[in-house]
Design an enzyme around this catalytic site. Sequence first.
Site, short mmCIF file in Angstrom:
data_model
loop_
_atom_site.label_atom_id
_atom_site.label_comp_id
_atom_site.label_asym_id
_atom_site.label_seq_id
_atom_site.Cartn_x
_atom_site.Cartn_y
_atom_site.Cartn_z
N LYS A 319 0.84 -1.19 0.00
CA LYS A 319 0.00 0.00 0.00
C LYS A 319 0.88 1.24 0.00
O LYS A 319 1.88 1.32 0.70
CB LYS A 319 -0.90 0.02 1.25
CG LYS A 319 -2.20 -0.72 1.08
CD LYS A 319 -3.13 -0.47 2.26
CE LYS A 319 -4.48 -1.12 2.04
NZ LYS A 319 -5.40 -0.89 3.17
N GLU A 405 -19.39 -8.80 8.56
CA GLU A 405 -20.45 -8.22 9.37
C GLU A 405 -21.43 -9.27 9.88
O GLU A 405 -21.93 -9.17 11.01
CB GLU A 405 -21.20 -7.15 8.56
CG GLU A 405 -20.40 -5.90 8.27
CD GLU A 405 -19.52 -6.02 7.03
OE1 GLU A 405 -18.79 -5.06 6.73
OE2 GLU A 405 -19.57 -7.08 6.36
N ARG A 433 -25.57 -5.64 5.45
CA ARG A 433 -25.05 -6.93 5.00
C ARG A 433 -25.32 -8.04 6.02
O ARG A 433 -25.14 -9.21 5.71
CB ARG A 433 -23.55 -6.81 4.74
CG ARG A 433 -23.19 -5.73 3.75
CD ARG A 433 -21.69 -5.52 3.67
NE ARG A 433 -21.05 -6.70 3.15
CZ ARG A 433 -20.14 -6.70 2.17
NH1 ARG A 433 -19.81 -5.55 1.61
NH2 ARG A 433 -19.58 -7.80 1.77
#
Length: 692
Positions: A319, A405, A433
């Site tokens: 990243k 989730e 979700r």
Amino acid sequence: MDQPTPHQPAGTAGFRAGRTGPGGEPTRGRFPLLDRVSYPADLRNLSVEQLRQLAEELRAETVDAVSTTGGHLGASLGVVELTVALHAVFDTPADRIVWDVGHQAYPHKILTGRRAAIRTLRQPGGLSGFTRRSESEYDPFGAAHSSTSISAGLGMAVAHHLRAAHDPAYRERNVVAVIGDGSISAGMAYEAMNNAAAAGPGASRLIVVLNDNEMSIAPPVGAMSAYLSRLMSSRQFLGLRDLAGKMVRRLPDRLERTAKKAEEYARGMITGGTLFEELGFYYVGPVDGHDMSQLVPILRNLRDADDKGPILLHVVTEKGRGYRPAEAAGDKYHAVAKFNVVTGEQSKAPPGPPSYTAVFSRELVRCARQDERIVAITAAMPSGTGLDAFARACPERFFDVGIAEQHAVTFAAGMATEGLRPFCAIYSTFLQRAYDQVMHDVVLQNLPVRFAIDRAGLVGADGATHAGSFDLNYLGCLPGMTIMAPSDELELLHMTATACAFDDGPIALRYPRGNGLGLALPEQGSVLEIGRGRIIREMGRQSGREKGGIAILSLGTRLADVLKAADLLAAGGLPPTVADARFAKPLDTALIDNLARNHAVLLTVEDGAEGGFGAFVMHHLARNGLLDTVRVRPMTLPDRFIDHNTQDAQYREAGLDAQAIAACARNALGVRTGNAAGVSPPLLKATIGPKS
């Protein structure tokens, strides 16, 4: 590349401030190869060395653009080489590239005809911060929530295969799904991979690229690993493997199984790919995701392989690659505000009130220090939900379950069955979700799970994909659910304390993105009476509905605009009664009945979709015959999605600002402007706090 100046951090050479140049892009003229690329087709005659140079130019352009707009920088910088290689090798847009989440797609946008508009990223009327089908044919699937790419890509691959089976002239497409190591932790990704193994020849042109940019799930990348990856992706090796497979199938069953396991685990020990092989994917990797000389030939091999079945290519990236400030602080550069390209310093808003997230976090930590039963759960968003402070204060009671989730909610439910007091802190848009788990595992069993629902309402630059528009609707219909919505940060403090003390069933508190109003906060919150609202302003000289008058019942932080609307109405001789509902469920029916019986007009105001709080109020009034005596006007978000903009502009567009609220009240009362009755305005009494 330029040499760093004495005040320029290492790793920022080549990045300049104050860019100007001819053409539609301020950097045009600085990047000779990038200036020649309008669409991916322009990449396909470039050498690997030229592609490497193009990647460096694309990285600098990405940094420059995001410095002026803000956005997701770290992830985009990590996939620059991968983006260039994919578009150079595959015939996009005929071949499909699906970017999971989409926050890493800024380089992809630049290469696919959107460079001239890239500095409108996340701006009003500009490019989305995520992939969007309506924006470009190079975005075959819109995304902003994680872990959808493999499912969507498999659907595309099967559709292409079915079409090709019925149309000999149709060329079957390759489909590439790029998914990060965080996103692949979600169950949906594994459901898709499990299905791909059983999807038959329809999955034969599906390539999943696992972008491993945080935790290495395989040995370090080196020369031997790169060699093996190229070897295993080659047509010769795939053909040899297929031949060996046919020969092994002629052996007795026990020997066949033994031979297959030996081959599988031998490659698994070298590459770490056993898990994916078990799921039916042919594993290639790990590959250095920044080495163009590895990426391009391996992708070509995979593109040209016949009947290869679903493949997982594991690339290791970094990243923030190539921009030192982002490399050094990946968490801070995942999503950034506008920043100085040379120093990396991000623009900071002037000091102001604490955010709602910070107020929730502060009170939760205070309560947790006094109550060891309190635990906190998040789904890969510790800093976004404010639970990073909880993790520091109570590390043994903090649980980050990854992008999962559904698991987070049922995990919390399991804790609640054993007497703990779990807080499940999830953005409103992501809690969607886990709806079945909320209903089946929590509400049906009446378990005291606390849902801290951040980013309720409209959220600004992230747009419709992240707006918390529906939680009042999808939670309010569930029996036994308690729902609180603070009107300001002081109310949030009290509601957090209330949730900590509430053990009678599931409870939710929803609060917005952004800062509070600057109210003074006590050291600790107070526990509120469940289902009790409050009168904020009471209209004077008003004893019965026959005299007319307006009542406004607000839920949540729209109250600030409701009070501004009340001032506008008072200036025209129509001072309304203003009430704060505090609870969407259970309703304060006594308060609602009082407002309905003593006013000609009742407005309900909420920052949620149609069918939420206003609908609950109207159902109550209808059941009790009070809709016959009062004109009710529910003010909600409109029945459409609101595009990215500032939050204030979004609420103006939605018709939920002070002017729109005042206009709605006047229209409902039959008064267009001013004081139609021609009498002096009645006296106005103001009260603060709960009212009996």
